[in-house]
Write an enzyme that holds these catalytic residues in place. Sequence first.
Site, PDB file in Angstrom:
ATOM      1  N   ASN A  30       0.858  -1.182   0.000  1.00  0.00           N
ATOM      2  CA  ASN A  30       0.000   0.000   0.000  1.00  0.00           C
ATOM      3  C   ASN A  30       0.900   1.240   0.000  1.00  0.00           C
ATOM      4  O   ASN A  30       1.861   1.309   0.775  1.00  0.00           O
ATOM      5  CB  ASN A  30      -0.905   0.003   1.229  1.00  0.00           C
ATOM      6  CG  ASN A  30      -1.874  -1.164   1.226  1.00  0.00           C
ATOM      7  OD1 ASN A  30      -2.325  -1.609   0.177  1.00  0.00           O
ATOM      8  ND2 ASN A  30      -2.179  -1.685   2.400  1.00  0.00           N
ATOM      9  N   GLY A  89      -4.022   3.361   0.703  1.00  0.00           N
ATOM     10  CA  GLY A  89      -4.388   2.701   1.955  1.00  0.00           C
ATOM     11  C   GLY A  89      -3.250   2.543   2.938  1.00  0.00           C
ATOM     12  O   GLY A  89      -3.357   1.771   3.896  1.00  0.00           O
ATOM     13  N   HIS A 119       6.548  -1.141   3.727  1.00  0.00           N
ATOM     14  CA  HIS A 119       6.349  -2.531   4.122  1.00  0.00           C
ATOM     15  C   HIS A 119       5.575  -3.270   3.054  1.00  0.00           C
ATOM     16  O   HIS A 119       4.718  -2.702   2.377  1.00  0.00           O
ATOM     17  CB  HIS A 119       5.605  -2.625   5.464  1.00  0.00           C
ATOM     18  CG  HIS A 119       4.352  -1.803   5.520  1.00  0.00           C
ATOM     19  ND1 HIS A 119       4.375  -0.444   5.733  1.00  0.00           N
ATOM     20  CD2 HIS A 119       3.048  -2.139   5.389  1.00  0.00           C
ATOM     21  CE1 HIS A 119       3.128   0.026   5.729  1.00  0.00           C
ATOM     22  NE2 HIS A 119       2.303  -0.994   5.515  1.00  0.00           N
TER      23      HIS A 119
HETATM   24  P1  5GP Z   1      -0.666  -0.289   5.838  1.00  0.00           P
HETATM   25  O1  5GP Z   1      -2.107   0.028   6.122  1.00  0.00           O
HETATM   26  O2  5GP Z   1       0.235   0.887   6.134  1.00  0.00           O
HETATM   27  O3  5GP Z   1      -0.423  -0.872   4.476  1.00  0.00           O
HETATM   28  O4  5GP Z   1      -0.288  -1.447   6.834  1.00  0.00           O
HETATM   29  C1  5GP Z   1       0.149  -1.222   8.148  1.00  0.00           C
HETATM   30  C2  5GP Z   1      -0.005  -2.530   8.872  1.00  0.00           C
HETATM   31  O5  5GP Z   1       0.775  -2.474  10.042  1.00  0.00           O
HETATM   32  C3  5GP Z   1      -1.445  -2.827   9.304  1.00  0.00           C
HETATM   33  O6  5GP Z   1      -1.833  -4.064   8.745  1.00  0.00           O
HETATM   34  C4  5GP Z   1      -1.356  -2.855  10.823  1.00  0.00           C
HETATM   35  O7  5GP Z   1      -2.185  -3.851  11.385  1.00  0.00           O
HETATM   36  C5  5GP Z   1       0.108  -3.147  11.072  1.00  0.00           C
HETATM   37  N1  5GP Z   1       0.647  -2.613  12.304  1.00  0.00           N
HETATM   38  C6  5GP Z   1       0.520  -1.348  12.775  1.00  0.00           C
HETATM   39  N2  5GP Z   1       1.201  -1.194  13.918  1.00  0.00           N
HETATM   40  C7  5GP Z   1       1.792  -2.394  14.176  1.00  0.00           C
HETATM   41  C8  5GP Z   1       2.644  -2.863  15.232  1.00  0.00           C
HETATM   42  O8  5GP Z   1       3.002  -2.143  16.164  1.00  0.00           O
HETATM   43  N3  5GP Z   1       3.051  -4.150  15.154  1.00  0.00           N
HETATM   44  C9  5GP Z   1       2.682  -4.972  14.127  1.00  0.00           C
HETATM   45  N4  5GP Z   1       3.141  -6.226  14.152  1.00  0.00           N
HETATM   46  N5  5GP Z   1       1.893  -4.573  13.112  1.00  0.00           N
HETATM   47  C10 5GP Z   1       1.454  -3.288  13.142  1.00  0.00           C
END
Ligand code: 5GP
Length: 112
Positions: A85, A91, A98
């Site tokens: 994303n 999103g 990541h």
């Molecule tokens: P994005 O929405 O930016 O593509 O994905 C971020 C992801 O990071 C989400 O799926 C969320 O659940 C995960 N996430 C956010 N904070 C943490 C954290 O402190 N530890 C872990 N393991 N995952 C996290």
Amino acid sequence: MSDCIFCKIASGEIPTDFVYSDDNIVAFRDLNPQAPVHVLIIPRKHYASAAVVDDEKVFSDLMSGAVKVARALGLEDKGYRMVINTGEEGGQTVLHLHLHLLAGRNLGWPPG
Ligand code: 5GP
Ligand code: ZN
């Protein structure tokens, strides 16, 4: 980046079980999994998103790392999805690049 949660995970400041790690990337389970398998693969170096990456090796490290994790978890037969994303409409909620590795259920297409 001192205030970045994924930098803290990568450095070990926040103790985390790594599914995989090497000199360039770490992989760990998502806190809020969207599928039975939901692993995040991140570069140790901070990039706010894919849009600002200036070294194409970062992408090959992420994708080859995800494939290694998928093999280690035995996901090849049934399949899996890799997602990055990027930005607000993409999103993205955590501003450290990541790659999501998702598996273990039928993943709908197109995504929401
Ligand atoms: P994005 O929405 O930016 O593509 O994905 C971020 C992801 O990071 C989400 O799926 C969320 O659940 C995960 N996430 C956010 N904070 C943490 C954290 O402190 N530890 C872990 N393991 N995952 C996290
Ligand atoms: Zn970071």
